[in-house]
Design a protein around this motif. Structure first.
Motif, PDB file in Angstrom:
ATOM      1  N   MET A   1      49.124  40.730  26.337  1.00 23.11           N
ATOM      2  CA  MET A   1      48.902  41.192  27.737  1.00 23.11           C
ATOM      3  C   MET A   1      47.591  40.802  28.212  1.00 23.11           C
ATOM      4  SD  MET A   1      50.125  45.373  27.859  1.00 23.11           S
ATOM      5  CE  MET A   1      49.420  45.639  26.471  1.00 23.11           C
ATOM      6  N   ASP A   2      47.785  39.735  29.265  1.00 17.85           N
ATOM      7  CA  ASP A   2      46.634  39.389  29.711  1.00 17.85           C
ATOM      8  C   ASP A   2      46.171  40.198  31.150  1.00 17.85           C
ATOM      9  OD1 ASP A   2      46.064  37.446  28.052  1.00 17.85           O
ATOM     10  OD2 ASP A   2      47.624  36.105  28.878  1.00 17.85           O
ATOM     11  N   VAL A   3      45.069  40.035  31.683  1.00 21.75           N
ATOM     12  CA  VAL A   3      44.501  40.520  32.890  1.00 21.75           C
ATOM     13  C   VAL A   3      44.725  39.528  33.729  1.00 21.75           C
ATOM     14  CG1 VAL A   3      43.001  41.810  34.094  1.00 21.75           C
ATOM     15  CG2 VAL A   3      42.963  42.433  31.784  1.00 21.75           C
ATOM     16  N   LEU A   4      45.401  39.404  35.164  1.00 21.72           N
ATOM     17  CA  LEU A   4      45.555  38.607  35.970  1.00 21.72           C
ATOM     18  C   LEU A   4      44.669  38.963  37.291  1.00 21.72           C
ATOM     19  CD1 LEU A   4      46.868  36.050  36.799  1.00 21.72           C
ATOM     20  CD2 LEU A   4      48.846  37.255  37.777  1.00 21.72           C
ATOM     21  N   LEU A   5      43.766  38.110  37.755  1.00 14.55           N
ATOM     22  CA  LEU A   5      43.318  38.391  38.920  1.00 14.55           C
ATOM     23  C   LEU A   5      43.700  37.642  39.944  1.00 14.55           C
ATOM     24  CD1 LEU A   5      39.363  38.007  37.797  1.00 14.55           C
ATOM     25  CD2 LEU A   5      40.410  40.330  38.604  1.00 14.55           C
ATOM     26  N   LYS A   6      44.098  38.559  41.092  1.00 18.58           N
ATOM     27  CA  LYS A   6      44.532  38.082  42.239  1.00 18.58           C
ATOM     28  C   LYS A   6      43.955  38.653  43.439  1.00 18.58           C
ATOM     29  CE  LYS A   6      49.436  36.496  41.573  1.00 18.58           C
ATOM     30  NZ  LYS A   6      50.960  37.145  41.902  1.00 18.58           N
ATOM     31  N   HIS A   7      43.933  37.718  44.502  1.00 21.73           N
ATOM     32  CA  HIS A   7      43.527  38.504  45.895  1.00 21.73           C
ATOM     33  C   HIS A   7      44.592  38.846  46.624  1.00 21.73           C
ATOM     34  CE1 HIS A   7      41.903  38.672  50.106  1.00 21.73           C
ATOM     35  NE2 HIS A   7      40.764  38.743  49.440  1.00 21.73           N
ATOM     36  N   THR A   8      44.351  40.144  47.380  1.00 25.08           N
ATOM     37  CA  THR A   8      45.281  40.655  47.998  1.00 25.08           C
ATOM     38  C   THR A   8      46.236  39.700  48.714  1.00 25.08           C
ATOM     39  OG1 THR A   8      44.010  42.748  48.353  1.00 25.08           O
ATOM     40  CG2 THR A   8      46.070  42.483  49.918  1.00 25.08           C
ATOM     41  N   SER A   9      45.775  38.737  49.316  1.00 26.26           N
ATOM     42  CA  SER A   9      46.474  37.605  49.976  1.00 26.26           C
ATOM     43  C   SER A   9      47.449  37.078  49.145  1.00 26.26           C
ATOM     44  CB  SER A   9      45.512  36.754  50.944  1.00 26.26           C
ATOM     45  OG  SER A   9      44.947  35.942  49.804  1.00 26.26           O
ATOM     46  N   GLN A  10      47.347  37.089  47.776  1.00 29.33           N
ATOM     47  CA  GLN A  10      48.175  36.224  46.994  1.00 29.33           C
ATOM     48  C   GLN A  10      49.246  37.392  46.365  1.00 29.33           C
ATOM     49  OE1 GLN A  10      44.919  35.255  44.375  1.00 29.33           O
ATOM     50  NE2 GLN A  10      45.558  33.179  44.402  1.00 29.33           N
ATOM     51  N   LEU A  11      49.240  38.597  46.768  1.00 28.18           N
ATOM     52  CA  LEU A  11      50.147  39.551  46.469  1.00 28.18           C
ATOM     53  C   LEU A  11      51.522  39.480  47.412  1.00 28.18           C
ATOM     54  CD1 LEU A  11      47.941  42.608  45.317  1.00 28.18           C
ATOM     55  CD2 LEU A  11      49.073  41.125  43.941  1.00 28.18           C
ATOM     56  N   GLY A  12      52.734  39.386  46.832  1.00 30.39           N
ATOM     57  CA  GLY A  12      53.769  39.295  47.679  1.00 30.39           C
ATOM     58  C   GLY A  12      54.239  40.830  48.219  1.00 30.39           C
ATOM     59  N   ASP A  13      55.041  40.990  49.021  1.00 26.87           N
ATOM     60  CA  ASP A  13      55.706  42.464  49.405  1.00 26.87           C
ATOM     61  C   ASP A  13      56.107  43.163  48.060  1.00 26.87           C
ATOM     62  OD1 ASP A  13      54.918  41.737  52.052  1.00 26.87           O
ATOM     63  OD2 ASP A  13      57.075  41.331  52.665  1.00 26.87           O
TER      64      ASP A  13
END
Length: 178
Positions: free
Chosen positions: A1-13
């Motif tokens: 299990m890795d921790v993935l960092l994403k900006h809100t703009s990269q999160l889909g609906d």
């Protein structure tokens, strides 16, 4: 299990719906639309297991007035671990990722902790702020006594605050000042 960092703009609906479902379950239905809004607009630490979201936390930028300065602050929001995955170090992994973001981008880290969450944060070097807490409301600065004792701060390595017992006034957000 890795921790993935994403900006809100990269999160889909779909990811946003999945995130909201995790938060609603983790907080036993006590996670409001305003709470969700506060968690958006920054970086998200996401932990998936078997394709399912099992842990999350985000850090968003806020301005905090302290000692006559506006400090760029990474405010931690919506730290949650799915109930059947708790006590396995996932909250710590989420916080590792968020503290890395704070260390690279902010002068100060801050968050509001529940009694249960406080143990995690204190063990990581976060400290309850000893001074007064306020917000910059549309009507001007107001004291938030209910936030005193549950607002925690973390200084990145080498960070210093001029008055470690002074007042912190956070930028105002909907539902902060009632």
């Amino acid at each position: 299990m890795d921790v993935l960092l994403k900006h809100t703009s990269q999160l889909g609906d779909g990811e946003l719906r999945e995130l909201r479902e995790l938060l609603d379950r983790a907080f036993d239905g006590d996670f409001s639309d305003e709470d969700f809004e506060h968690a958006l607009g920054g970086m998200h630490a996401l932990v998936r297991e078997g394709g399912e979201l099992v842990a999350h936390g985000s850090v968003v930028q806020r301005r905090v007035l302290h000692g006559g300065r506006a400090l760029r602050t990474g405010y931690v929001e919506a730290v949650a671990v799915r109930a059947d995955r708790r006590r396995r170090g996932l909250g710590g992994r989420v916080m590792d990722a968020l503290e890395g973001v704070i260390e690279r981008a902010y002068v100060l880290g801050a968050l509001s902790a529940s009694a249960d969450g406080a143990r995690l944060y204190e063990g990581r070097g976060w400290a309850a702020w000893g001074g007064r807490i306020g917000a910059l409301s549309p009507a001007g600065p107001v004291r938030l006594p209910d936030e005193e004792g549950s607002t925690y701060v973390w200084l990145p390595p080498g960070g210093v605050l001029e008055d470690p017992g002074g007042r912190l006034d956070f930028d105002w957000r909907d539902a902060d000042v009632l």
